[in-house]
Design an enzyme around this catalytic site. Structure first.
Site, PDB file in Angstrom:
ATOM      1  N   ASN A   1      11.333   5.369  -7.515  1.00 49.19           N
ATOM      2  CA  ASN A   1      10.997   5.107  -8.918  1.00 49.19           C
ATOM      3  C   ASN A   1      10.676   6.395  -9.665  1.00 49.19           C
ATOM      4  OD1 ASN A   1      10.902   2.003  -9.138  1.00 49.19           O
ATOM      5  ND2 ASN A   1       9.797   2.434  -7.246  1.00 49.19           N
TER       6      ASN A   1
ATOM      7  N   SER B   1       9.683   8.969  -3.460  1.00 50.53           N
ATOM      8  CA  SER B   1       9.602   7.833  -4.381  1.00 50.53           C
ATOM      9  C   SER B   1      10.893   7.653  -5.177  1.00 50.53           C
ATOM     10  CB  SER B   1       8.425   8.026  -5.345  1.00 50.53           C
ATOM     11  OG  SER B   1       8.475   7.062  -6.380  1.00 50.53           O
TER      12      SER B   1
ATOM     13  N   LYS C   1       2.822  -0.649 -10.357  1.00 52.39           N
ATOM     14  CA  LYS C   1       2.734   0.817 -10.212  1.00 52.39           C
ATOM     15  C   LYS C   1       4.112   1.457 -10.228  1.00 52.39           C
ATOM     16  CE  LYS C   1       4.169   0.742  -5.809  1.00 52.39           C
ATOM     17  NZ  LYS C   1       5.343   1.444  -5.237  1.00 52.39           N
TER      18      LYS C   1
ATOM     19  N   VAL D   1      17.320   0.712  -3.829  1.00 52.56           N
ATOM     20  CA  VAL D   1      16.910   0.066  -5.082  1.00 52.56           C
ATOM     21  C   VAL D   1      15.576   0.620  -5.561  1.00 52.56           C
ATOM     22  CG1 VAL D   1      16.222  -2.126  -6.132  1.00 52.56           C
ATOM     23  CG2 VAL D   1      18.163  -2.051  -4.539  1.00 52.56           C
TER      24      VAL D   1
ATOM     25  N   SER E   1       2.939   3.646   1.411  1.00 50.15           N
ATOM     26  CA  SER E   1       3.570   3.640   2.740  1.00 50.15           C
ATOM     27  C   SER E   1       5.072   3.895   2.654  1.00 50.15           C
ATOM     28  CB  SER E   1       3.317   2.292   3.421  1.00 50.15           C
ATOM     29  OG  SER E   1       3.647   1.227   2.537  1.00 50.15           O
TER      30      SER E   1
ATOM     31  N   GLU F   1      12.718  -0.592  -7.539  1.00 52.47           N
ATOM     32  CA  GLU F   1      12.222  -1.890  -8.024  1.00 52.47           C
ATOM     33  C   GLU F   1      11.653  -1.813  -9.441  1.00 52.47           C
ATOM     34  OE1 GLU F   1      12.304  -4.917  -6.594  1.00 52.47           O
ATOM     35  OE2 GLU F   1      11.757  -4.838  -4.470  1.00 52.47           O
TER      36      GLU F   1
ATOM     37  N   GLY G   1       0.826  -1.198   0.000  1.00 52.71           N
ATOM     38  CA  GLY G   1       0.000   0.000   0.000  1.00 52.71           C
ATOM     39  C   GLY G   1       0.862   1.250   0.000  1.00 52.71           C
TER      40      GLY G   1
END
Length: 333
Positions: free
Chosen positions: A256, A254, A191, A279, A138, A281, A136
């Site tokens: 990503n 974030s 996502k 990392v 978080s 992902e 979720g």
């Protein structure tokens, strides 16, 4: 409960602290022996979670035997591409009464498996009812500071999902439950690819309209592919789908989105990854999504565009306009 958290990154450390304050006996496993000693001495994860104190009662170890022996619950907070190698080292231990909880959000590049599937593949003696996930919107940076957060616990077994829910829920960390474990895993993993796309939009200075389009059409791609892989459609409108997508595409925390933003500014992927401590992902997951889309003959134009930008070095601006000029289609098709 006796609970071990495998992986002392920001998220693993955050959850170890949360579980300790929830009254559990907690062990935190760090794969680097030298950093394990540093954490034990300083009681602060200065690399991944600076400013947050680790209670002295949390045992920090480099030994997998210490971390895995006689545990009620093992929480896996390891980057997805490294999970199998760790599981292969612990399969000799007795896990007949242990629940495994994945909090990692990725798809294994070589096998296209989710983490729950990797666990089943490596630990063949445990039942599906012993495996769950927690996912979720978080970010560790916020949960560690007790900022109100909501997530979802999932297992194919309803009682296991509720066991995980009860272990983690606090006054600031609300946990819902579901039996759609694949939906929660695919929502959390896919996502990240869309978030890289959102970051590219930021880096290329497109605008809010473009980002809203990426997020909205992105959740449509996640839902279509996820359902083809066995997930339930309603899961993708929940916390592990739309909720996680929003926070990952929008937040300064974030990783990503950060990768995408740097790519959108013209940097090379290898240079961006080299500069990061943690990392992202979504980079490896984009390869997995590319293969899954081809394998199931499902069109995922945004995920495909992200893959081409990352690994074929396509120009972000040009490929965005290619997305805009695709054939006309109904919205819900």
């Amino acid at each position: 409960m006796r609970i071990s958290v495998l992986g002392a990154g920001g998220w693993g450390t955050t959850l170890a602290i949360l579980l300790y304050f929830n009254g559990h006996e907690v062990t935190l496993w760090e794969y680097k022996k030298s950093y394990s000693k540093t954490l034990s001495k300083s009681r602060e994860n200065k690399i991944y979670l600076p400013g947050v104190k680790i209670p002295k009662e949390i045992q920090i170890t480099h030994s997998l035997e210490e971390a895995c022996n006689r545990r009620h619950m093992v929480v896996i907070a390891i980057p997805t591409q490294y999970i199998r190698s760790v599981l292969s080292q612990i399969k000799k231990y007795d896990f007949s009464d242990t629940t495994f909880v994945s909090v990692s959000k990725g798809i294994e590049r070589d096998t296209l498996m989710t983490v729950s599937q990797i666990i089943r593949d490596e630990l063949k003696d445990i039942a599906p009812s012993q495996i769950g996930v927690l996912s979720g919107p978080s970010h560790a940076e916020e949960v560690s500071r007790k900022i109100p957060t909501a997530v979802v616990a999932a297992s194919s077994d309803e009682l296991t999902a509720k066991e995980i829910q009860a272990a983690f829920i606090t006054s600031y960390f609300r946990v819902y439950s579901t039996t759609d474990i694949l939906g929660v895993e695919y929502g959390g993993a896919l996502k990240n690819v869309i978030a890289i796309g959102a970051g590219i939009v930021d880096g290329a200075n497109f605008g809010d309209n473009t980002k809203a389009a990426i997020m909205t059409r992105g959740i449509a791609e996640i839902s279509i592919l996820g359902m083809a892989l066995g997930a339930r459609p309603e899961t993708f409108s929940g916390l592990s789908g739309m909720g996680d997508l929003i926070v990952t595409c929008m937040s300064r925390h974030s990783r990503n989105r950060y990768v995408g933003e740097q790519i959108g500014r013209g940097k090379k992927l290898k240079d961006v990854l080299k500069s990061m401590k943690m990392v992202a992902e979504g980079v490896e997951t984009s390869k997995a999504v590319h293969m899954l889309s081809q394998e199931h003959d499902i069109e995922t134009p945004i995920c495909s565009a992200v893959y081409k930008i990352l690994f074929e070095e396509r120009d972000p601006v040009k490929i965005t306009y290619e997305l805009m000029t695709r054939d006309m289609k109904p919205e819900n098709e």
